[in-house]
Design a protein around this motif. Structure first.
Motif, PDB file in Angstrom:
ATOM      1  N   PRO A 155       0.816  -1.220   0.000  1.00 35.64           N
ATOM      2  CA  PRO A 155       0.000   0.000   0.000  1.00 35.64           C
ATOM      3  C   PRO A 155       0.847   1.266   0.000  1.00 35.64           C
ATOM      4  O   PRO A 155       0.401   2.299  -0.483  1.00 35.64           O
ATOM      5  CB  PRO A 155      -0.812  -0.104   1.299  1.00 35.64           C
ATOM      6  CG  PRO A 155      -0.760  -1.544   1.680  1.00 35.64           C
ATOM      7  CD  PRO A 155       0.500  -2.113   1.100  1.00 35.64           C
ATOM      8  N   SER A 156       2.088   1.198   0.496  1.00 30.74           N
ATOM      9  CA  SER A 156       2.917   2.412   0.486  1.00 30.74           C
ATOM     10  C   SER A 156       3.195   2.869  -0.952  1.00 30.74           C
ATOM     11  O   SER A 156       3.432   4.057  -1.182  1.00 30.74           O
ATOM     12  CB  SER A 156       4.232   2.171   1.226  1.00 30.74           C
ATOM     13  OG  SER A 156       4.921   1.093   0.641  1.00 30.74           O
ATOM     14  N   ASP A 157       3.137   1.959  -1.942  1.00 25.95           N
ATOM     15  CA  ASP A 157       3.331   2.382  -3.337  1.00 25.95           C
ATOM     16  C   ASP A 157       2.278   3.414  -3.733  1.00 25.95           C
ATOM     17  O   ASP A 157       2.584   4.379  -4.442  1.00 25.95           O
ATOM     18  CB  ASP A 157       3.209   1.186  -4.300  1.00 25.95           C
ATOM     19  CG  ASP A 157       4.471   0.324  -4.334  1.00 25.95           C
ATOM     20  OD1 ASP A 157       5.321   0.498  -3.435  1.00 25.95           O
ATOM     21  OD2 ASP A 157       4.593  -0.513  -5.237  1.00 25.95           O
ATOM     22  N   ALA A 158       1.031   3.203  -3.304  1.00 27.29           N
ATOM     23  CA  ALA A 158      -0.048   4.127  -3.688  1.00 27.29           C
ATOM     24  C   ALA A 158       0.282   5.529  -3.182  1.00 27.29           C
ATOM     25  O   ALA A 158       0.109   6.526  -3.895  1.00 27.29           O
ATOM     26  CB  ALA A 158      -1.379   3.648  -3.119  1.00 27.29           C
ATOM     27  N   TYR A 159       0.785   5.595  -1.960  1.00 29.20           N
ATOM     28  CA  TYR A 159       1.150   6.899  -1.381  1.00 29.20           C
ATOM     29  C   TYR A 159       2.218   7.574  -2.238  1.00 29.20           C
ATOM     30  O   TYR A 159       2.088   8.734  -2.633  1.00 29.20           O
ATOM     31  CB  TYR A 159       1.641   6.696   0.056  1.00 29.20           C
ATOM     32  CG  TYR A 159       2.234   7.939   0.667  1.00 29.20           C
ATOM     33  CD1 TYR A 159       1.410   8.948   1.165  1.00 29.20           C
ATOM     34  CD2 TYR A 159       3.614   8.132   0.727  1.00 29.20           C
ATOM     35  CE1 TYR A 159       1.954  10.108   1.713  1.00 29.20           C
ATOM     36  CE2 TYR A 159       4.164   9.273   1.269  1.00 29.20           C
ATOM     37  CZ  TYR A 159       3.326  10.253   1.765  1.00 29.20           C
ATOM     38  OH  TYR A 159       3.866  11.397   2.295  1.00 29.20           O
ATOM     39  N   PHE A 160       3.292   6.848  -2.542  1.00 30.36           N
ATOM     40  CA  PHE A 160       4.393   7.472  -3.279  1.00 30.36           C
ATOM     41  C   PHE A 160       3.993   7.808  -4.716  1.00 30.36           C
ATOM     42  O   PHE A 160       4.417   8.838  -5.248  1.00 30.36           O
ATOM     43  CB  PHE A 160       5.643   6.584  -3.251  1.00 30.36           C
ATOM     44  CG  PHE A 160       6.285   6.545  -1.881  1.00 30.36           C
ATOM     45  CD1 PHE A 160       6.829   7.694  -1.324  1.00 30.36           C
ATOM     46  CD2 PHE A 160       6.325   5.369  -1.140  1.00 30.36           C
ATOM     47  CE1 PHE A 160       7.414   7.671  -0.062  1.00 30.36           C
ATOM     48  CE2 PHE A 160       6.903   5.339   0.121  1.00 30.36           C
ATOM     49  CZ  PHE A 160       7.448   6.491   0.662  1.00 30.36           C
ATOM     50  N   HIS A 161       3.173   6.964  -5.364  1.00 37.62           N
ATOM     51  CA  HIS A 161       2.734   7.294  -6.732  1.00 37.62           C
ATOM     52  C   HIS A 161       2.025   8.650  -6.724  1.00 37.62           C
ATOM     53  O   HIS A 161       2.275   9.506  -7.571  1.00 37.62           O
ATOM     54  CB  HIS A 161       1.756   6.237  -7.267  1.00 37.62           C
ATOM     55  CG  HIS A 161       2.431   4.973  -7.721  1.00 37.62           C
ATOM     56  ND1 HIS A 161       3.480   4.958  -8.612  1.00 37.62           N
ATOM     57  CD2 HIS A 161       2.199   3.671  -7.422  1.00 37.62           C
ATOM     58  CE1 HIS A 161       3.866   3.712  -8.831  1.00 37.62           C
ATOM     59  NE2 HIS A 161       3.105   2.916  -8.121  1.00 37.62           N
ATOM     60  N   PHE A 162       1.127   8.847  -5.767  1.00 37.53           N
ATOM     61  CA  PHE A 162       0.355  10.092  -5.756  1.00 37.53           C
ATOM     62  C   PHE A 162       1.184  11.264  -5.244  1.00 37.53           C
ATOM     63  O   PHE A 162       1.048  12.383  -5.731  1.00 37.53           O
ATOM     64  CB  PHE A 162      -0.953   9.920  -4.968  1.00 37.53           C
ATOM     65  CG  PHE A 162      -2.051   9.441  -5.865  1.00 37.53           C
ATOM     66  CD1 PHE A 162      -2.161   8.104  -6.197  1.00 37.53           C
ATOM     67  CD2 PHE A 162      -2.937  10.337  -6.450  1.00 37.53           C
ATOM     68  CE1 PHE A 162      -3.150   7.663  -7.075  1.00 37.53           C
ATOM     69  CE2 PHE A 162      -3.927   9.912  -7.322  1.00 37.53           C
ATOM     70  CZ  PHE A 162      -4.028   8.569  -7.633  1.00 37.53           C
ATOM     71  N   TYR A 163       2.032  11.004  -4.253  1.00 37.55           N
ATOM     72  CA  TYR A 163       2.863  12.101  -3.737  1.00 37.55           C
ATOM     73  C   TYR A 163       3.734  12.657  -4.870  1.00 37.55           C
ATOM     74  O   TYR A 163       3.800  13.863  -5.096  1.00 37.55           O
ATOM     75  CB  TYR A 163       3.753  11.597  -2.588  1.00 37.55           C
ATOM     76  CG  TYR A 163       4.446  12.725  -1.869  1.00 37.55           C
ATOM     77  CD1 TYR A 163       3.978  13.197  -0.652  1.00 37.55           C
ATOM     78  CD2 TYR A 163       5.552  13.363  -2.444  1.00 37.55           C
ATOM     79  CE1 TYR A 163       4.598  14.265  -0.019  1.00 37.55           C
ATOM     80  CE2 TYR A 163       6.172  14.426  -1.820  1.00 37.55           C
ATOM     81  CZ  TYR A 163       5.696  14.869  -0.600  1.00 37.55           C
ATOM     82  OH  TYR A 163       6.299  15.932   0.023  1.00 37.55           O
ATOM     83  N   LEU A 164       4.395  11.762  -5.608  1.00 35.70           N
ATOM     84  CA  LEU A 164       5.316  12.217  -6.654  1.00 35.70           C
ATOM     85  C   LEU A 164       4.565  12.850  -7.819  1.00 35.70           C
ATOM     86  O   LEU A 164       5.058  13.777  -8.453  1.00 35.70           O
ATOM     87  CB  LEU A 164       6.204  11.052  -7.117  1.00 35.70           C
ATOM     88  CG  LEU A 164       7.169  10.565  -6.023  1.00 35.70           C
ATOM     89  CD1 LEU A 164       7.787   9.226  -6.390  1.00 35.70           C
ATOM     90  CD2 LEU A 164       8.278  11.589  -5.762  1.00 35.70           C
ATOM     91  N   LEU A 165       3.339  12.367  -8.083  1.00 33.70           N
ATOM     92  CA  LEU A 165       2.525  12.990  -9.121  1.00 33.70           C
ATOM     93  C   LEU A 165       2.167  14.427  -8.719  1.00 33.70           C
ATOM     94  O   LEU A 165       2.261  15.353  -9.530  1.00 33.70           O
ATOM     95  CB  LEU A 165       1.253  12.160  -9.337  1.00 33.70           C
ATOM     96  CG  LEU A 165       0.244  12.709 -10.339  1.00 33.70           C
ATOM     97  CD1 LEU A 165       0.866  12.843 -11.723  1.00 33.70           C
ATOM     98  CD2 LEU A 165      -0.991  11.817 -10.409  1.00 33.70           C
ATOM     99  N   ALA A 166       1.781  14.599  -7.460  1.00 31.35           N
ATOM    100  CA  ALA A 166       1.399  15.934  -6.989  1.00 31.35           C
ATOM    101  C   ALA A 166       2.597  16.873  -6.964  1.00 31.35           C
ATOM    102  O   ALA A 166       2.465  18.085  -7.122  1.00 31.35           O
ATOM    103  CB  ALA A 166       0.801  15.831  -5.586  1.00 31.35           C
ATOM    104  N   MET A 167       3.771  16.294  -6.777  1.00 31.88           N
ATOM    105  CA  MET A 167       4.982  17.108  -6.630  1.00 31.88           C
ATOM    106  C   MET A 167       5.434  17.697  -7.966  1.00 31.88           C
ATOM    107  O   MET A 167       5.887  18.832  -8.029  1.00 31.88           O
ATOM    108  CB  MET A 167       6.058  16.163  -6.079  1.00 31.88           C
ATOM    109  CG  MET A 167       7.338  16.791  -5.739  1.00 31.88           C
ATOM    110  SD  MET A 167       8.347  15.488  -4.971  1.00 31.88           S
ATOM    111  CE  MET A 167       9.896  16.355  -4.949  1.00 31.88           C
ATOM    112  N   GLY A 168       5.358  16.923  -9.043  1.00 37.49           N
ATOM    113  CA  GLY A 168       5.843  17.462 -10.319  1.00 37.49           C
ATOM    114  C   GLY A 168       5.920  16.413 -11.395  1.00 37.49           C
ATOM    115  O   GLY A 168       4.900  15.914 -11.860  1.00 37.49           O
TER     116      GLY A 168
END
Ligand SMILES: C[S@@+](CC[C@H](N)C(=O)[O-])C[C@H]1O[C@@H](n2cnc3c(N)ncnc32)[C@H](O)[C@@H]1O
Length: 392
Positions: free
Chosen positions: A333-346
């Motif tokens: 589940p931590s992948d979902a967090y990082f996919h969206f975090y990095l998308l929001a970042m740039g």
């Protein structure tokens, strides 16, 4: 509008094993969809726990936003530090945090249900297993508070997917979509993210330092060094090492202030942008800690080539950051967090170890391997060697 986002590579030619797996999964999906089988599995004590577990996991996904807001509520009331080694009853806590007892009790009971708090004798609340790290590592509370930016950006997930680069998280990370960020943004913008990174880097530093034998090197260049927390910890752990720090100039100004005076003659500061400037020479190990995932493939390819050029033969690159689960392995589940975090970042993305290994090999590195480490959720670690020079 920023450049189009990269796609993660997809395997298109299935092997015989893949075809068998597909057929098996089609069968499982059919069984999951069957109401008769659902009733049968609940009636049977041997299968009941599997169906229960699946239903609970789905419920948790639905309720996840409540869980995060319970966590944030506890952080904002400073409950974890308040109750650390000092359990207290509802009325005492209500007086300390200035909230009416009835709603506060709901928050405390919810926190108990999530393992953040637990019941103690005489109606008191103490820290649960998940609450203890929150009392002892302030960086986690800072990340929880920071995640509010992502939460707000994602409030309407479909609008977010159309305009991910326009949210508050994108504004927080100027370099992720502005190649001239160091010239265009105020020092405060850099201070904000640099302090958050330094506060959240403790676990990552611990993972790297306990997994790789740095003592075999003479000089380490940390690219994207932030406030210098990793370089300082490394300098303390391996006293013969010289350290070079490379980052944007507003960030290195903060590193200069933060690094202990006893380390000043062993640390050299090299302000610059790896987009436009060469990397300093002299290091036999270069580290990229939580840097690659911020950038698209094209930028990362160019950076890896610069790293390769800056190393002597026999030198090494250590790349450490959270990485995606490889295809075919059960999802984390931590992948979902990082996919969206990095998308929001740039413009960056979460990559699998294999994708990063291939990018490193394309840049000229050989013997690229994963270094096993105890807590992959904080970071995974790849090491690659420069064993030959690339043709010009
Ligand atoms: C996510 S932070 C990680 C910082 C630190 N390594 C850590 O793990 O806490 C990425 C770092 O890369 C730096 N960075 C981003 N773009 C850069 C560039 N073009 N040149 C040099 N440094 C850059 C940022 O300023 C930031 O300090």
């Amino acid at each position: 509008m920023p450049a189009p986002l990269d796609l993660a590579p997809v395997t298109v030619t299935p092997s015989t094993g893949d075809l068998w797996r597909d057929a098996f999964r089609r069968q499982i999906e059919r069984l999951y969809a069957s109401p008769t089988l659902y009733r049968w599995s609940l009636a049977n004590p041997l299968t009941r726990w599997v169906t229960r577990r699946r239903t609970e996991r789905l419920f948790d996904l639905m309720a996840g936003f409540v869980h995060s807001q319970v966590l944030l509520g506890c952080v904002r009331l400073d409950l974890f530090r308040l109750l650390h080694q000092a359990p207290a009853d509802l009325d005492t806590i209500a007086r300390r945090v200035a909230l009416p007892a009835p709603p506060l009790q709901r928050l405390l009971l919810s926190a108990v249900s999530l393992g953040l708090l637990e019941h103690r004798s005489q109606g008191r609340f103490g820290l649960g297993a998940l609450g203890v790290p929150l009392a002892t590592h302030p960086g986690i509370a800072q990340m929880i508070e920071h995640n509010q930016l992502l939460y707000e950006d994602m409030r309407d997930p479909l609008a977010f997917l159309q305009n991910a680069w326009q949210g508050r998280m994108a504004a927080y990370w100027p370099y992720a979509h502005d190649p001239q960020a160091a010239e265009h943004h105020a020092q405060d913008t850099f201070r904000r993210y640099t302090e958050l990174m330094a506060a959240s880097q403790g676990f990552v530093v611990q993972e790297i330092l306990s997994s790789y034998p740095f003592a075999e090197h003479r000089c380490v260049l940390d690219v994207g060094a932030g406030k210098g927390r990793f370089a300082s910890a490394l300098a303390r752990q391996v006293p013969h090492l010289r350290l070079q720090l490379f980052d944007l100039s507003p960030v290195l100004a903060l590193a200069r202030e933060a690094v202990g005076p006893e380390l000043h003659d062993r640390l050299q500061f090299h302000p610059g942008s790896f987009l436009h400037d060469p990397l300093p020479a002299g290091a036999d190990l270069i580290t990229l800690v939580r840097v690659a995932h911020d950038h698209p493939d094209e930028v990362l390819r160019a950076l890896l080539r610069k790293v390769h050029d800056a190393l002597p033969l026999g030198g090494a690159l250590l790349l450490a950051e959270p990485m995606a689960q490889p295809d075919g392995e059960p999802g984390a589940p931590s992948d979902a967090y990082f996919h969206f975090y990095l998308l929001a970042m740039g413009a960056g993305r979460l990559r699998t170890p294999d994708e990063l290994r291939q990018l490193m090999e394309q840049a000229g590195f050989s013997h690229v391997e994963l270094v096993p480490n105890a807590m992959p959720i904080h970071t995974r670690i790849l090491i690659g060697r420069k064993s030959r020079c690339l043709p010009l």
